[in-house]
Write a protein that holds these residues in place. Structure first.
Motif, PDB file in Angstrom:
ATOM      1  N   LEU A 104    -101.833 -54.491 -48.876  1.00  0.00           N
ATOM      2  CA  LEU A 104    -100.576 -53.768 -48.765  1.00  0.00           C
ATOM      3  C   LEU A 104    -100.856 -52.281 -48.945  1.00  0.00           C
ATOM      4  O   LEU A 104    -101.569 -51.888 -49.872  1.00  0.00           O
ATOM      5  CB  LEU A 104     -99.592 -54.246 -49.831  1.00  0.00           C
ATOM      6  CG  LEU A 104     -98.130 -53.820 -49.652  1.00  0.00           C
ATOM      7  CD1 LEU A 104     -97.521 -54.526 -48.441  1.00  0.00           C
ATOM      8  CD2 LEU A 104     -97.326 -54.138 -50.904  1.00  0.00           C
ATOM      9  N   PRO A 105    -100.353 -51.432 -48.047  1.00  0.00           N
ATOM     10  CA  PRO A 105    -100.591 -49.984 -48.195  1.00  0.00           C
ATOM     11  C   PRO A 105    -100.216 -49.493 -49.582  1.00  0.00           C
ATOM     12  O   PRO A 105     -99.229 -49.951 -50.174  1.00  0.00           O
ATOM     13  CB  PRO A 105     -99.693 -49.372 -47.118  1.00  0.00           C
ATOM     14  CG  PRO A 105     -99.589 -50.436 -46.072  1.00  0.00           C
ATOM     15  CD  PRO A 105     -99.588 -51.738 -46.827  1.00  0.00           C
ATOM     16  N   GLN A 106    -101.006 -48.577 -50.091  1.00  0.00           N
ATOM     17  CA  GLN A 106    -100.845 -48.091 -51.459  1.00  0.00           C
ATOM     18  C   GLN A 106     -99.443 -47.534 -51.707  1.00  0.00           C
ATOM     19  O   GLN A 106     -98.947 -46.683 -50.979  1.00  0.00           O
ATOM     20  CB  GLN A 106    -101.887 -47.012 -51.758  1.00  0.00           C
ATOM     21  CG  GLN A 106    -101.893 -46.554 -53.199  1.00  0.00           C
ATOM     22  CD  GLN A 106    -102.989 -45.532 -53.458  1.00  0.00           C
ATOM     23  OE1 GLN A 106    -103.668 -45.097 -52.540  1.00  0.00           O
ATOM     24  NE2 GLN A 106    -103.168 -45.165 -54.706  1.00  0.00           N
ATOM     25  N   GLY A 107     -98.809 -48.039 -52.753  1.00  0.00           N
ATOM     26  CA  GLY A 107     -97.495 -47.550 -53.171  1.00  0.00           C
ATOM     27  C   GLY A 107     -96.331 -48.077 -52.357  1.00  0.00           C
ATOM     28  O   GLY A 107     -95.181 -47.721 -52.623  1.00  0.00           O
ATOM     29  N   LEU A 108     -96.601 -48.951 -51.375  1.00  0.00           N
ATOM     30  CA  LEU A 108     -95.535 -49.375 -50.479  1.00  0.00           C
ATOM     31  C   LEU A 108     -94.462 -50.188 -51.182  1.00  0.00           C
ATOM     32  O   LEU A 108     -93.288 -50.108 -50.841  1.00  0.00           O
ATOM     33  CB  LEU A 108     -96.121 -50.176 -49.315  1.00  0.00           C
ATOM     34  CG  LEU A 108     -95.290 -50.194 -48.031  1.00  0.00           C
ATOM     35  CD1 LEU A 108     -95.109 -48.806 -47.465  1.00  0.00           C
ATOM     36  CD2 LEU A 108     -95.939 -51.100 -46.990  1.00  0.00           C
ATOM     37  N   GLY A 109     -94.846 -50.967 -52.172  1.00  0.00           N
ATOM     38  CA  GLY A 109     -93.866 -51.781 -52.869  1.00  0.00           C
ATOM     39  C   GLY A 109     -93.143 -51.073 -53.993  1.00  0.00           C
ATOM     40  O   GLY A 109     -92.280 -51.676 -54.645  1.00  0.00           O
ATOM     41  N   GLU A 110     -93.483 -49.814 -54.224  1.00  0.00           N
ATOM     42  CA  GLU A 110     -92.913 -49.089 -55.364  1.00  0.00           C
ATOM     43  C   GLU A 110     -91.693 -48.246 -55.011  1.00  0.00           C
ATOM     44  O   GLU A 110     -91.017 -47.734 -55.902  1.00  0.00           O
ATOM     45  CB  GLU A 110     -93.987 -48.179 -55.972  1.00  0.00           C
ATOM     46  CG  GLU A 110     -95.212 -48.953 -56.459  1.00  0.00           C
ATOM     47  CD  GLU A 110     -96.340 -48.027 -56.878  1.00  0.00           C
ATOM     48  OE1 GLU A 110     -96.115 -46.788 -56.879  1.00  0.00           O
ATOM     49  OE2 GLU A 110     -97.435 -48.532 -57.187  1.00  0.00           O
ATOM     50  N   ARG A 111     -91.418 -48.071 -53.742  1.00  0.00           N
ATOM     51  CA  ARG A 111     -90.271 -47.264 -53.302  1.00  0.00           C
ATOM     52  C   ARG A 111     -89.333 -48.134 -52.466  1.00  0.00           C
ATOM     53  O   ARG A 111     -89.773 -49.092 -51.827  1.00  0.00           O
ATOM     54  CB  ARG A 111     -90.742 -46.068 -52.462  1.00  0.00           C
ATOM     55  CG  ARG A 111     -91.795 -45.187 -53.123  1.00  0.00           C
ATOM     56  CD  ARG A 111     -91.236 -44.383 -54.278  1.00  0.00           C
ATOM     57  NE  ARG A 111     -90.308 -43.361 -53.841  1.00  0.00           N
ATOM     58  CZ  ARG A 111     -90.682 -42.139 -53.429  1.00  0.00           C
ATOM     59  NH1 ARG A 111     -91.962 -41.814 -53.376  1.00  0.00           N
ATOM     60  NH2 ARG A 111     -89.774 -41.244 -53.077  1.00  0.00           N
ATOM     61  N   PRO A 112     -88.045 -47.837 -52.417  1.00  0.00           N
ATOM     62  CA  PRO A 112     -87.101 -48.634 -51.618  1.00  0.00           C
ATOM     63  C   PRO A 112     -87.508 -48.667 -50.142  1.00  0.00           C
ATOM     64  O   PRO A 112     -87.871 -47.635 -49.559  1.00  0.00           O
ATOM     65  CB  PRO A 112     -85.775 -47.895 -51.810  1.00  0.00           C
ATOM     66  CG  PRO A 112     -85.934 -47.142 -53.095  1.00  0.00           C
ATOM     67  CD  PRO A 112     -87.374 -46.755 -53.160  1.00  0.00           C
ATOM     68  N   TRP A 113     -87.424 -49.853 -49.521  1.00  0.00           N
ATOM     69  CA  TRP A 113     -87.853 -50.002 -48.139  1.00  0.00           C
ATOM     70  C   TRP A 113     -87.127 -49.079 -47.168  1.00  0.00           C
ATOM     71  O   TRP A 113     -87.765 -48.499 -46.276  1.00  0.00           O
ATOM     72  CB  TRP A 113     -87.703 -51.466 -47.700  1.00  0.00           C
ATOM     73  CG  TRP A 113     -88.933 -52.265 -47.975  1.00  0.00           C
ATOM     74  CD1 TRP A 113     -89.153 -53.102 -49.031  1.00  0.00           C
ATOM     75  CD2 TRP A 113     -90.128 -52.273 -47.204  1.00  0.00           C
ATOM     76  NE1 TRP A 113     -90.426 -53.634 -48.965  1.00  0.00           N
ATOM     77  CE2 TRP A 113     -91.042 -53.145 -47.845  1.00  0.00           C
ATOM     78  CE3 TRP A 113     -90.531 -51.632 -46.040  1.00  0.00           C
ATOM     79  CZ2 TRP A 113     -92.309 -53.406 -47.366  1.00  0.00           C
ATOM     80  CZ3 TRP A 113     -91.805 -51.886 -45.547  1.00  0.00           C
ATOM     81  CH2 TRP A 113     -92.674 -52.752 -46.206  1.00  0.00           C
TER      82      TRP A 113
END
Length: 371
Positions: A104-113
């Motif tokens: 998963l690209p770095q930081g992708l799950g940490e910000r709203p989609w």
């Protein structure tokens, strides 16, 4: 194959090697890190490649804008040139990440989609401090800022001042970079990212759709937004970000000299000053040779523009955007360097033919109807 017109063949001859340099930089660290460490401590080939791209964009984008003479046609052409492949590559990367094939690209799950999607679709994710679905798209954020500034200058009939703008940006990059060494737009500023992203979308939409007077106001607002995003949002540091903009305007200065708007002396001084201010922008011994070589190769290719270039090299330039966007995906799929390149070039040729070309043709039809 669709070779470029003779007068533009030198640009495709630059794009192909630049894309391969960036590709080799990432592939080297992935497949042969021990060998590549020795190369990379002498010259950063990735930086060389992207700075060649920036110089080429600086030369060709204002020429394209002025040839069209229509802001609506320009933005429509850019959208259908870049977005079809960008969206296809991002969807492929996300599908492979969901299937567990890619990390998963770095930081992708940490910000709203929705916020991440806005940043990536507008190509401003780098300057809004948002995660990128495909890592190399950080360069597109600076391209977008340059488009916004070029459109603003065209709208107020100041596009001929490219050399002065390049010099001002380069000389300002040093003190501004020292005062603002890091991005001011934080990595958790979701509301700020959304507002800035939507502001850019609104500026482009008004520029495309509104009456002439409103278009000019929107174009100016977009240009100011583009400049502000580079100054406040460059994750690599403000010095580097402003130098990237200066580099593109230095490429424009060459085009201006070719058209007789400025003297060749002014153009060469501009290139030298921008390169000189860019050399100390990064404390990496491999950075300076990359910057100097990028400017030197661009100047050499321009000097040889009247010569014929190998058709294969021109063709590689045509598919260079596919090479650039797809190679980060293939790095995680294939086992070794040889199979990586054996797959990358045919796949890039396929996506160029099936995705890029149809998008460009549709854009031309739409701009033709608008005209």
């Amino acid at each position: 194959m669709f070779p470029a017109p003779a007068r533009l063949a030198w640009l495709d001859a630059l794009r192909g090697p630049a894309a391969l340099a960036v590709t080799m930089h990432h592939a080297g660290w992935t497949f042969i890190p021990g060998v590549w460490a020795e190369v990379d401590r002498r010259i950063d080939l990735g930086s060389w490649g992207v700075f060649v791209f920036f110089l080429v964009s600086g030369y060709i984008i204002p020429a394209s804008l002025e040839r069209r003479g229509d802001l609506r046609a320009f933005w429509t052409g850019r959208a259908f040139r870049l977005l079809p492949l960008l969206l296809a590559a991002c969807c492929l990367a996300l599908l492979l990440a969901t299937a567990g094939v890619l990390p998963l690209p770095q930081g992708l799950g940490e910000r709203p989609w929705p916020v991440v999607a806005l940043g990536n679709v507008t190509m401003l994710q780098e300057l809004l401090n948002l995660p990128a679905v495909i890592s190399v798209t950080w360069t597109l954020s600076y391209e977008m800022a340059f488009y916004l500034l070029s459109v603003a200058l065209f709208a107020v009939r100041q596009a001929h001042r490219s050399a002065g703008i390049a010099l001002t940006l380069a000389l300002a990059a040093v003190p501004v970079g020292l005062l603002l060494p890091r991005a001011s737009i934080g990595g958790r500023a979701d509301l700020v990212a959304v507002l800035l992203g939507l502001a850019v979308v609104a500026a482009i939409a008004v520029t495309v759709l509104a009456p002439e007077r409103a278009r000019t106001v929107a174009a100016i607002a977009g240009g100011l937004l583009g400049l502000a995003l580079v100054v406040l949002g460059s994750r690599g540091g403000t010095w580097q970000g402003v130098i990237i903009l200066a580099t593109m305007f230095a490429g424009t200065a060459v085009y201006r000299a070719e058209q007789g708007t400025i003297s060749w002396r002014a153009a060469w001084i501009t290139l030298a000053v921008v390169a000189g201010c860019g050399i100390p922008a990064k404390g990496d011994p491999a950075w300076a040779p990359a910057i100097v070589l990028a400017f030197a190769v661009f100047g050499l290719a321009y000097a040889l523009r009247g010569r014929s270039f190998p058709r294969r090299l021109q063709w590689l330039g045509l598919v260079s955007f596919s090479v650039y966007l797809l190679h980060p995906v293939l790095l995680h799929v294939l086992p070794d360097l040889l199979s990586f390149f054996l797959a990358l070039i045919p796949l890039s040729a396929l996506t160029y033919r099936l995705v890029e070309l149809p998008g460009q043709r549709l854009g031309r039809r739409l701009t033709g109807r608008a005209g």
